[in-house]
Design an enzyme around this catalytic site. Structure first.
Site, short mmCIF file in Angstrom:
data_model
loop_
_atom_site.label_atom_id
_atom_site.label_comp_id
_atom_site.label_asym_id
_atom_site.label_seq_id
_atom_site.Cartn_x
_atom_site.Cartn_y
_atom_site.Cartn_z
N ASP A 1 43.54 46.20 32.94
CA ASP A 1 43.42 45.27 34.06
C ASP A 1 43.41 43.84 33.54
O ASP A 1 44.07 43.53 32.55
CB ASP A 1 42.17 45.60 34.87
CG ASP A 1 40.90 45.63 34.01
OD1 ASP A 1 40.92 45.09 32.89
OD2 ASP A 1 39.89 46.18 34.47
N SER A 2 42.67 42.95 34.20
CA SER A 2 42.70 41.54 33.84
C SER A 2 42.19 41.26 32.43
O SER A 2 42.52 40.23 31.85
CB SER A 2 41.89 40.72 34.85
OG SER A 2 40.55 41.14 34.88
N LEU A 3 41.40 42.17 31.86
CA LEU A 3 40.92 41.96 30.50
C LEU A 3 42.06 41.99 29.48
O LEU A 3 41.91 41.49 28.37
CB LEU A 3 39.87 43.02 30.14
CG LEU A 3 38.55 42.96 30.90
CD1 LEU A 3 37.65 44.11 30.48
CD2 LEU A 3 37.86 41.63 30.68
N SER A 4 43.18 42.60 29.86
CA SER A 4 44.30 42.75 28.92
C SER A 4 45.61 42.19 29.44
O SER A 4 46.60 42.16 28.71
CB SER A 4 44.50 44.23 28.57
OG SER A 4 43.35 44.78 27.98
#
Length: 206
Positions: A33-36
Site C-alpha cells: 500500500d502507501s508504505l511502498s
C-alpha cells in the site's frame, strides 16, 4: 547461463528465491500500500489517494512530489538499499517494459491498497519459486494522519488500531499454517506494531 531470481515484497514483505548453483539476477517484486507505493497512484487518476502535496518528496530526489507517500524513501526503498538491490519502477510508470522488469524488478504497491481474505497470492508466489517471505504486520493504524484528522481531538483512534492488532494476529497464524503446507517454505511474520507505537508514544527516544 544467467537465471532470473526474485525478491518478493508484500506489504513490505521480503522473500528470496536463491537457486543453488545458478548465477541469478536478484530483483524485487513489491506488493503493498502507501508504505511502498513509488508512483502507481499518480497514474490512477480516479484514486483519491494521491501523494501530490508539497511536503511529499522534499528530502528525496529533486525535492518535489514523486508519488511516494513520504518526505523521503519508502520502507521498501530503505530495505532494498540496505541489501544493495535496484529500486523497482512503479508498474504503471510509462517507462515500464520487460527489460526494465528484468533489470530492476517491479513495484505494484498502491496507496490505499486493500487486502483480500484469500491466500491464493501466497500459493502463486510459491509456484513461481518464492521460498522465503517476511511479512511485516500493521502499525497502529488509528494513529495515521488521516485517522487523526478525522477525529475531534486529533488523537489516535483506538478502533482502527485494535483492528490492526486483530489483523496482525490473524496474519501471523495464517503464515504459520502456510509454512506447514508449502514444501521448503519459510514464511515469517514481523511484528511492527509495538515498535511504531513506541516511536509515536516516546518520540524523544528517537
Amino acid at each position: 547461463m544467467k537465471y532470473f531470481c526474485a525478491i518478493f515484497v508484500l506489504l513490505i514483505v521480503l522473500g528470496l528465491n536463491a537457486s543453488d548453483g545458478y548465477d541469478c539476477k536478484i530483483v524485487q517484486f513489491i506488493f503493498g500500500d502507501s508504505l511502498s507505493d513509488v508512483g502507481n497512484n499518480r497514474n490512477l487518476p480516479r484514486s483519491l489517494a494521491q501523494a501530490n502535496l508539497p511536503f511529499y518528496g522534499i528530502d528525496f530526489g529533486n525535492g518535489l512530489p514523486n508519488g511516494r507517500f513520504t518526505n523521503g524513501r519508502t520502507v521498501s526503498d530503505i530495505i532494498g538499499d540496505k541489501i544493495g538491490l535496484p529500486r523497482p519502477v512503479a508498474f504503471l510508470d510509462p517507462s515500464m517494459n520487460e527489460d526494465v522488469i528484468l533489470e530492476n524488478g517491479v513495484n505494484y504497491a498502491s496507496g490505499g491498497g486493500g487486502i483480500l481474505n484469500e491466500t491464493g497470492g501466497y500459493f502463486v508466489l510459491h509456484s513461481l519459486g518464492a521460498r522465503k517471505l517476511m511479512v511485516f504486520g500493521l502499525g497502529p493504524m488509528g494513529c495515521i494522519p488521516l485517522q487523526r484528522a478525522l477525529s475531534f481531538d486529533g488523537q489516535c483512534q483506538n478502533k482502527a488500531s485494535n483492528l490492526a492488532k486483530r489483523f496482525n494476529k490473524a496474519a501471523a497464524t495464517m503464515l504459520q499454517d502456510l509454512e506447514t503446507k508449502l514444501p521448503n517454505a519459510s514464511y515469517k511474520f514481523g511484528e511492527a506494531y509495538d515498535l511504531v507505537n513506541d516511536v509515536i508514544t516516546n518520540p524523544q527516544k528517537y
